[in-house]
Every structure is written in C-alpha cells, then in structure tokens.
Scaffold this motif. Structure first.
Motif, mmCIF file in Angstrom:
data_model
loop_
_atom_site.group_PDB
_atom_site.id
_atom_site.type_symbol
_atom_site.label_atom_id
_atom_site.label_comp_id
_atom_site.label_asym_id
_atom_site.label_seq_id
_atom_site.Cartn_x
_atom_site.Cartn_y
_atom_site.Cartn_z
ATOM 1 N N ASP A 1 7.941 11.038 -5.806
ATOM 2 C CA ASP A 1 7.299 9.767 -6.181
ATOM 3 C C ASP A 1 7.585 8.672 -5.156
ATOM 4 O OD1 ASP A 1 6.166 10.869 -8.485
ATOM 5 O OD2 ASP A 1 7.929 10.392 -9.701
ATOM 6 N N ASP A 2 8.814 8.623 -4.667
ATOM 7 C CA ASP A 2 9.161 7.637 -3.649
ATOM 8 C C ASP A 2 8.468 7.937 -2.326
ATOM 9 O OD1 ASP A 2 10.840 6.180 -5.356
ATOM 10 O OD2 ASP A 2 12.556 7.464 -4.892
ATOM 11 N N LYS B 1 4.887 6.759 -2.530
ATOM 12 C CA LYS B 1 4.810 5.305 -2.331
ATOM 13 C C LYS B 1 4.928 4.954 -0.847
ATOM 14 C CE LYS B 1 6.713 4.211 -6.836
ATOM 15 N NZ LYS B 1 7.946 3.856 -7.553
ATOM 16 N N ASP B 2 5.821 5.629 -0.138
ATOM 17 C CA ASP B 2 6.002 5.371 1.290
ATOM 18 C C ASP B 2 4.721 5.658 2.066
ATOM 19 O OD1 ASP B 2 8.040 4.832 3.558
ATOM 20 O OD2 ASP B 2 7.106 6.734 4.165
ATOM 21 N N GLN C 1 1.655 5.841 0.814
ATOM 22 C CA GLN C 1 0.628 4.887 0.370
ATOM 23 C C GLN C 1 0.714 3.601 1.186
ATOM 24 O OE1 GLN C 1 1.386 5.230 -4.140
ATOM 25 N NE2 GLN C 1 -0.645 4.296 -3.952
ATOM 26 N N GLU C 2 1.931 3.071 1.315
ATOM 27 C CA GLU C 2 2.122 1.820 2.058
ATOM 28 C C GLU C 2 1.836 2.005 3.540
ATOM 29 O OE1 GLU C 2 6.050 0.324 1.232
ATOM 30 O OE2 GLU C 2 5.690 0.365 -0.934
ATOM 31 N N ALA D 1 -2.529 6.915 -4.378
ATOM 32 C CA ALA D 1 -1.420 7.808 -4.719
ATOM 33 C C ALA D 1 -1.869 9.266 -4.646
ATOM 34 C CB ALA D 1 -0.879 7.480 -6.107
ATOM 35 N N LYS E 1 -0.251 11.950 -2.095
ATOM 36 C CA LYS E 1 0.375 13.193 -2.572
ATOM 37 C C LYS E 1 -0.229 14.402 -1.874
ATOM 38 C CE LYS E 1 1.718 15.763 -6.616
ATOM 39 N NZ LYS E 1 1.196 16.477 -7.727
ATOM 40 N N THR F 1 15.404 8.685 0.147
ATOM 41 C CA THR F 1 14.819 7.851 -0.904
ATOM 42 C C THR F 1 15.903 7.284 -1.810
ATOM 43 O OG1 THR F 1 14.359 9.717 -2.404
ATOM 44 C CG2 THR F 1 12.624 9.105 -0.823
#
Length: 192
Positions: free
Chosen positions: A117-118, A121-122, A124-125, A131, A135, A170
C-alpha cells in the motif's frame, strides 16, 4: 567499497542511493548512467535488455528455467558490467549487482522492500497515476525483476541469504534506511 541495492518497485531506492552517494562522495549508478557508459563502450545495442532489467528473450528465459540457457548469453552482460565498474567505489541500483560483485571483499549488498500500500502511494505520487495503475505498474516491475534476476544469476530475487541487509523502507523512511546502511557499512568495511 561498492554498495549494491536491489529493490521492490516503489521503495524509494533511488532516493536512498543518492543519500548514500552524497554521504560517501562516490558515484551512484542507475539504469540511465550505466546505459550511457555501455553506449560509450559500444556495447549497449547488444545488452540493452540487461540494462533495462529484462530477460533477453522469453524463450531463452524459459530454457534457462530448465538449466539449458547458453551461459554465454547471460555471462557476457555480467562480465561487461563488472569490467565497466572495475574496482571503483560506487553505488549501483539493480542489475544483479549483488551477484556480479560477490567476489569483492568491500561489497555490501542491500535489498529494499516495503508494504504494498505504501509502495502504491509512492508510485502514484511519482508518476501521477491512479492507485490501480500504480499497483499494476509495481506488480509488472517486480515480476520482471524476478524473471531478470533468475535469468542472469539462477538465484531467487529478494532471497535474504543473497544480501547483507534487507530493510523495509516504507517503515523506516528513506533517510533512516540510508543511515542504517551507513552504520552497517562503517561497521563491516570501516569508516571511509
């Protein structure tokens, strides 16, 4: 001293590598730098798959799974990278560095991992994607790394026995991860 960093996608390995390079004042090699070096030596065209962390060919990879791969196809890129780096002090991201430089007494090999999940997010940014897309990107990149590492080394990518350190970026964060690597390097190789 050479520090090699293998990593799951989205673990901030490049940022960790840059922190280490800055701390030690040594070169930091990513795919881009290594491809430039290979291009200057005139070997990039025949080795682009290696520098892109892809098995050369799916059929050859399938053959290598049964132990039938022509070793010259897998050994040449490893030898070329070893020759390009020589005895230089540096940090290398990926490219089977833990295997290629395993004979160097000043090697510290690191594997960075993290919670999915972390890592999503990384990515995505970093890439400005959803998301779902992040993935899929992570899963594809990690699957390619598994196949690539197996193809060129015969080893299982991410197996703790093949690295000096395995850290969860993470949970630790990139700065603390880099600090822990420095502590380990300084204790086993000595302060530089």
């Amino acid at each position: 001293m050479i520090i090699t960093i293998a990593r799951q996608c989205g673990c901030g390995a490049v940022r960790v590598g840059r922190l280490l390079a800055q701390y030690y004042g040594i070169p930091f090699y990513t795919r881009k730098n290594l491809m430039e070096m290979a291009s200057q030596r005139g070997v990039l065209d025949e080795m682009e798959s290696f520098f892109d962390e892809r098995p050369m060919d799916e059929l050859l990879f399938a053959m290598s799974s049964f132990g039938d791969s022509p070793r010259s196809l897998t050994e040449r890129p490893l030898r070329v990278l070893s020759d390009m780096i020589g005895d230089e002090n540096c940090i290398i991201i990926g490219r089977c560095g833990n295997y290629i430089f395993r004979e160097r007494e000043d090697l510290v090999s690191v594997f960075l991992k993290g919670n999915i999940d972390d890592r999503i997010k990384d990515i995505q940014e970093e890439q400005h994607v959803s998301a779902f897309d992040a993935k899929e990107f992570i899963e594809h990149a990690d699957d390619c790394r598994v196949a690539y590492h197996k193809y060129y080394t015969g080893l299982t990518w991410g197996n703790a026995d093949d690295y000096d350190l395995c850290l969860d970026t993470t949970r630790l964060g990139e700065e603390r991860t880099a600090h822990m690597i420095v502590e380990y390097v300084d204790s086993v190789i000595g302060k530089r």
